[in-house]
Design an enzyme around this catalytic site. Structure first.
Site, PDB file in Angstrom:
ATOM      1  CG  ASP A 164      46.216  55.015  10.040  1.00 36.18           C
ATOM      2  OD1 ASP A 164      45.266  55.398  10.159  1.00 36.18           O
ATOM      3  OD2 ASP A 164      46.933  54.662   8.767  1.00 36.18           O
ATOM      4  NE  ARG A 202      48.254  45.621  45.883  1.00 36.11           N
ATOM      5  CZ  ARG A 202      49.141  46.370  45.312  1.00 36.11           C
ATOM      6  NH1 ARG A 202      49.604  47.198  46.127  1.00 36.11           N
ATOM      7  NH2 ARG A 202      49.309  46.282  43.872  1.00 36.11           N
ATOM      8  CG  HIS A 223      46.038  50.386  49.045  1.00 36.96           C
ATOM      9  ND1 HIS A 223      45.305  49.270  49.376  1.00 36.96           N
ATOM     10  CD2 HIS A 223      47.317  50.010  49.324  1.00 36.96           C
ATOM     11  CE1 HIS A 223      46.237  48.162  49.580  1.00 36.96           C
ATOM     12  NE2 HIS A 223      47.455  48.536  49.117  1.00 36.96           N
ATOM     13  CG  ASP A 240      42.262  43.242  41.369  1.00 35.46           C
ATOM     14  OD1 ASP A 240      43.708  42.971  41.283  1.00 35.46           O
ATOM     15  OD2 ASP A 240      41.720  44.011  41.708  1.00 35.46           O
ATOM     16  CG  HIS A 245      38.966  49.724  40.624  1.00 36.42           C
ATOM     17  ND1 HIS A 245      39.789  50.936  40.888  1.00 36.42           N
ATOM     18  CD2 HIS A 245      39.844  48.648  41.308  1.00 36.42           C
ATOM     19  CE1 HIS A 245      41.168  50.626  41.330  1.00 36.42           C
ATOM     20  NE2 HIS A 245      41.066  49.141  41.431  1.00 36.42           N
ATOM     21  CE1 TYR A 295      51.901  47.994  48.930  1.00 36.50           C
ATOM     22  CE2 TYR A 295      50.561  48.985  50.428  1.00 36.50           C
ATOM     23  CZ  TYR A 295      50.658  48.213  49.432  1.00 36.50           C
ATOM     24  OH  TYR A 295      49.678  47.313  48.615  1.00 36.50           O
TER      25      TYR A 295
HETATM   26  N1  GLY Z   1      44.637  45.922  40.459  1.00 35.83           N
HETATM   27  C1  GLY Z   1      44.037  47.055  40.730  1.00 35.83           C
HETATM   28  C2  GLY Z   1      43.624  46.944  42.093  1.00 35.83           C
HETATM   29  O1  GLY Z   1      44.081  45.847  42.819  1.00 35.83           O
HETATM   30  O2  GLY Z   1      42.776  47.649  42.664  1.00 35.83           O
HETATM   31 MN    MN Z   2      42.360  45.235  43.576  1.00 30.89          MN
HETATM   32 MN    MN Z   3      45.199  44.263  42.089  1.00 26.89          MN
END
Ligand code: GLY
Ligand code: MN
Ligand code: MN
Length: 440
Positions: free
Chosen positions: A39, A407, A351, A272, A362, A389
């Site tokens: 619900d 980051r 990454h 972001d 994204h 990291y």
């Molecule tokens: N916040 C998601 C990214 O940085 O990709």
């Molecule tokens: Mn990002």
């Molecule tokens: Mn991000």
């Protein structure tokens, strides 16, 4: 409030219809409503591409665009919920069929409950169907069923489209290049998000919980009528080394850094941002040494985000600087070019350096064309987010580096005059961060 008006959405449909060619039909459904648990539903957010073409934010809606054999003009039909006094008392206002025509410029509005029946006529005798296959299995099944039903009527002069084309191919490319109006909305999202990060730097104290710091971000988003554009990451100490850490339920300790990756969306356009700063306001020697490397890589990668450079070039620039820095600190050993080539940095930087940003964090848009990284064009928006990291269990590393995660992420518009940073309003040099934090 800054919003796009209904004629703006119409212009997008015009452009789509032009690309579809004659005697074609495009069908695009918005997202289904998702229940969190019994619900209780999640706050509704329309599908980005559906909203992009319609400006219509209600659930249970399907847009149809049909072109004709003449190749001239097109018709926009919006299937949506009818007005219903009882339902509106419980769940809020609906535009209804009249609103769909008057406020959202539909040529025709049809009750969503009649979709299965009415769509058969629309699908009949068209040459091409543009549809987003693979977004929603239940809706895909309905489309298959419609095609079967249209074919079953062939002897009465019907027939389903001979060609089915991924609608995403067209809409994603349109969404990839942002107009000045869209960039203005992204600037607003970024300014609010920058304010939230600034507040977090001012409010953090040793002993605070990560979720309490997240609440400071949410306070700023909420004050501007915004919601986060993705789940906020607030990772103290070694939690910063977990790339998608969202539990945010640990204590922020004196002497640790905290990594915040959080931002809001405004009018369905996302920001972001990541910042990393010391919980007690002062970087330690090791933290500063690593931070300066990431910042140097980030500034160089932003500078590399230029019209004509290929998508991956900023990553190449950032990876090289990170590798150089790790070599200088003795965290990597070997020859620079070889370490870059073999991606030896991946133990510390696993990454990519950025992604498209827009209505989705994204965002959509192909990264490659003809199997090559595509070149940046004016109006593309991309994040630039290198990091380092040093996982607590990484072997062969001096203990003093372990558990540090950093980051730095900004949002960059590619322009013919060079990169424009939407997220510049939150500080990022060691000096500026320490200065800001010493003020509170
Ligand atoms: N916040 C998601 C990214 O940085 O990709
Ligand atoms: Mn990002
Ligand atoms: Mn991000």
């Amino acid at each position: 409030m800054n919003t796009l008006d209904s004629s703006y959405f119409q212009q997008r449909r015009d452009r789509l219809a032009q690309q579809m060619g004659a005697n074609s039909i495009a069908i695009i459904a918005t997202s289904p409503q998702v229940y969190r648990n019994r619900d209780a539903d999640y706050k509704y957010r329309a599908d980005s591409s559906f909203y992009y073409l319609t400006g219509f934010a209600e659930p249970e809606a399907v847009a149809v665009i049909e072109t004709f054999s003449s190749g001239q003009d097109y018709r926009y039909v919006l299937f949506c919920r009818e007005r219903d006094r009882q339902m509106e008392i419980w769940n809020g206002y609906r535009a209804g069929l009249e609103g769909a025509v008057e406020q959202y410029m539909a040529d025709e509005a049809v009750a969503i409950d009649d979709l299965d029946e009415e769509i058969l006529t629309l699908l009949s005798n068209k040459d091409q169907l543009f549809y987003r296959l693979g977004h929603d299995a239940a809706f895909d099944a309905r489309v298959s069923q419609w095609l079967k039903q249209v074919d079953a009527k062939q002897r009465q002069g019907g027939g389903s489209p001979a060609k089915i084309i991924q609608l995403d191919r067209l809409v994603d490319e349109m969404r990839l290049i942002k107009s000045a109006e869209e960039i203005e909305l992204m600037q607003i999202a970024s300014t609010i998000s920058a304010k939230a990060h600034t507040r977090a730097m001012q409010m953090v104290r040793p002993g605070m919980m990560e979720y309490a710091l997240e609440a400071e971000l949410n306070y700023v988003f909420g004050q501007h009528g915004c919601v986060p554009s993705y789940n906020s990451i607030v990772g103290g100490g070694a939690n910063a080394c977990i790339l998608h850490y969202v539990e945010n339920n640990q204590v922020l300790n004196d002497g640790d850094l905290v990594l915040i990756d959080a931002a809001c969306e405004y009018q369905c356009y996302a920001s972001d941002i990541t910042r990393t700063f010391p919980v007690n306001g002062k970087f330690s020697g090791e933290q500063k040494a690593l931070y300066e490397i990431v910042l140097k890589a980030q500034l160089a990668a932003i500078h590399a985000t230029q019209v004509g450079h290929h998508y991956r070039y900023p990553h190449e620039v950032a990876s090289r600087i990170l590798t150089e820095g790790l070599l200088d600190l003795g965290l990597l050993k070997g020859e620079l070019n070889e370490l870059v080539e073999t991606e030896a940095y991946r133990d510390f930087y696993m990454h990519g350096t950025g992604h498209w940003l827009g209505m989705d964090v994204h965002d959509v848009g192909a990264y490659k064309q003809d199997q090559q990284w595509r070149a940046y064009e004016a109006g593309m928006v991309v994040t630039v987010e290198p990091g380092l990291y040093i996982a607590p269990d990484l072997e062969g590393i001096d203990d003093r580096w372990k558990g540090i995660g950093i980051r730095i992420e900004d949002d960059v518009v590619v322009t013919k005059d060079g990169p424009r940073i939407l997220t510049h309003e939150v500080v990022k040099t060691v000096e500026d961060i320490e200065h800001l934090m010493s003020q509170g």
